[in-house]
Motif scaffolding. Sequence first.
Motif, PDB file in Angstrom:
ATOM      1  N   LYS A  11      -3.696   1.726  -6.704  1.00 24.40           N
ATOM      2  CA  LYS A  11      -4.168   2.860  -5.810  1.00 24.40           C
ATOM      3  C   LYS A  11      -2.909   3.098  -5.099  1.00 24.40           C
ATOM      4  CE  LYS A  11      -7.470   3.492  -1.765  1.00 24.40           C
ATOM      5  NZ  LYS A  11      -8.322   4.423  -2.195  1.00 24.40           N
ATOM      6  N   TRP A  12      -2.410   2.181  -4.493  1.00 27.15           N
ATOM      7  CA  TRP A  12      -1.012   2.290  -3.761  1.00 27.15           C
ATOM      8  C   TRP A  12       0.017   1.666  -4.317  1.00 27.15           C
ATOM      9  CZ3 TRP A  12      -4.564   0.837   0.788  1.00 27.15           C
ATOM     10  CH2 TRP A  12      -5.492   1.897   1.290  1.00 27.15           C
ATOM     11  N   PRO A  13       0.685   1.886  -5.415  1.00 29.64           N
ATOM     12  CA  PRO A  13       1.761   1.235  -5.937  1.00 29.64           C
ATOM     13  C   PRO A  13       2.835   0.963  -5.202  1.00 29.64           C
ATOM     14  CG  PRO A  13       1.490   3.260  -7.094  1.00 29.64           C
ATOM     15  CD  PRO A  13       0.285   3.265  -6.194  1.00 29.64           C
TER      16      PRO A  13
ATOM     17  N   GLU B 185       2.071   7.141   1.163  1.00 29.85           N
ATOM     18  CA  GLU B 185       0.725   6.632   0.493  1.00 29.85           C
ATOM     19  C   GLU B 185       0.251   5.659   1.274  1.00 29.85           C
ATOM     20  OE1 GLU B 185       1.540   5.696  -3.609  1.00 29.85           O
ATOM     21  OE2 GLU B 185       1.822   3.662  -3.180  1.00 29.85           O
ATOM     22  N   GLY B 186      -1.043   5.369   1.612  1.00 22.74           N
ATOM     23  CA  GLY B 186      -1.551   4.487   2.281  1.00 22.74           C
ATOM     24  C   GLY B 186      -2.968   4.971   2.733  1.00 22.74           C
ATOM     25  N   PRO B 187      -3.520   4.063   3.835  1.00 29.46           N
ATOM     26  CA  PRO B 187      -4.792   4.390   4.225  1.00 29.46           C
ATOM     27  C   PRO B 187      -4.832   5.504   5.035  1.00 29.46           C
ATOM     28  CG  PRO B 187      -3.885   2.315   5.415  1.00 29.46           C
ATOM     29  CD  PRO B 187      -3.068   2.763   4.196  1.00 29.46           C
TER      30      PRO B 187
ATOM     31  N   PRO C 197       2.539  -3.399  -2.047  1.00 29.74           N
ATOM     32  CA  PRO C 197       3.314  -4.371  -1.932  1.00 29.74           C
ATOM     33  C   PRO C 197       4.058  -4.615  -0.607  1.00 29.74           C
ATOM     34  CG  PRO C 197       3.662  -3.225  -4.087  1.00 29.74           C
ATOM     35  CD  PRO C 197       2.867  -2.258  -3.172  1.00 29.74           C
ATOM     36  N   LEU C 198       4.579  -3.684  -0.244  1.00 27.85           N
ATOM     37  CA  LEU C 198       5.311  -3.464   1.114  1.00 27.85           C
ATOM     38  C   LEU C 198       4.488  -3.764   2.326  1.00 27.85           C
ATOM     39  CD1 LEU C 198       7.445  -0.195   0.666  1.00 27.85           C
ATOM     40  CD2 LEU C 198       8.113  -2.721   0.389  1.00 27.85           C
ATOM     41  N   ALA C 199       2.933  -3.394   2.218  1.00 25.52           N
ATOM     42  CA  ALA C 199       2.074  -3.899   3.092  1.00 25.52           C
ATOM     43  C   ALA C 199       1.944  -5.230   3.383  1.00 25.52           C
ATOM     44  CB  ALA C 199       0.977  -3.225   3.018  1.00 25.52           C
TER      45      ALA C 199
END
Length: 249
Positions: A109-111, A83-85, A115-117
């Motif tokens: 939106k991106w659980p 998941e992501g942009p 957090p990793l980003a």
Amino acid sequence: MSTIRDEWGENSPLGRLWAMVTALAEERGRELSVEFVCAVAAERFGTAGFCLVVTGTTGVAKLRSTGGELGRRIPEIEATVGEGPVGDALDLACPAVVPDLDAAQALRKWPLFAPLAVEAGARACFGFPLVVGVVRVGVLVLLHGTPIAPEPAVLREALLFADLVLAMLLGEQVAAGSTVPGPAEDEFPLASPAVHQATGMVAVQLNTDPDTAFARLRARAFADGRRLSDVAADVVARRMRFVPDPYIG
């Protein structure tokens, strides 16, 4: 690429942008390329990194160009968690605009990705889809190390840069005599050659298909809190081996 100016007109916003990057490339003694335009966009908007992802007819995404450590790290995180942009911009064919990746809305939106980003150093990201009708050509992602809510005029200019990158990608394909922008169909999402090789090895070890093998590789990286490329390197070097799970296969 003079057709860009011819089609949109020298006084149109895209024509003026084309004239600006052309002059800048000449001034710096650089080749006028897709990579150069992406780098100029990142520089103009004060980003901490960027990545350009292109797609083939199957929708499989591949990194075309990156800038900065974040530009290399963020696509790998997205490939790991799924998941992501990039995925959102491609699926919805509209910009994925997240001014603060540490905000509650981004976490909903991106659980997994958000957090990793943030841990990797990204605090804002903007994914601009490169779309022609129903054809998804790719995504230009601009990354910031601090939360930022850009003014509408800034977003409009970023969209113009995305339009220019799209036009140049399509121009490359026309010049090459191909109508398919992007990678070959057998390449894996945002994956390095090592990840591609490791996926094939895992598929053999598990006696399964490449998609399932890639999913297992991603899951292992996420569970161990490691980079996908590092796990892949261990598989390729035979320091890690996957065995069938009786509950998964």
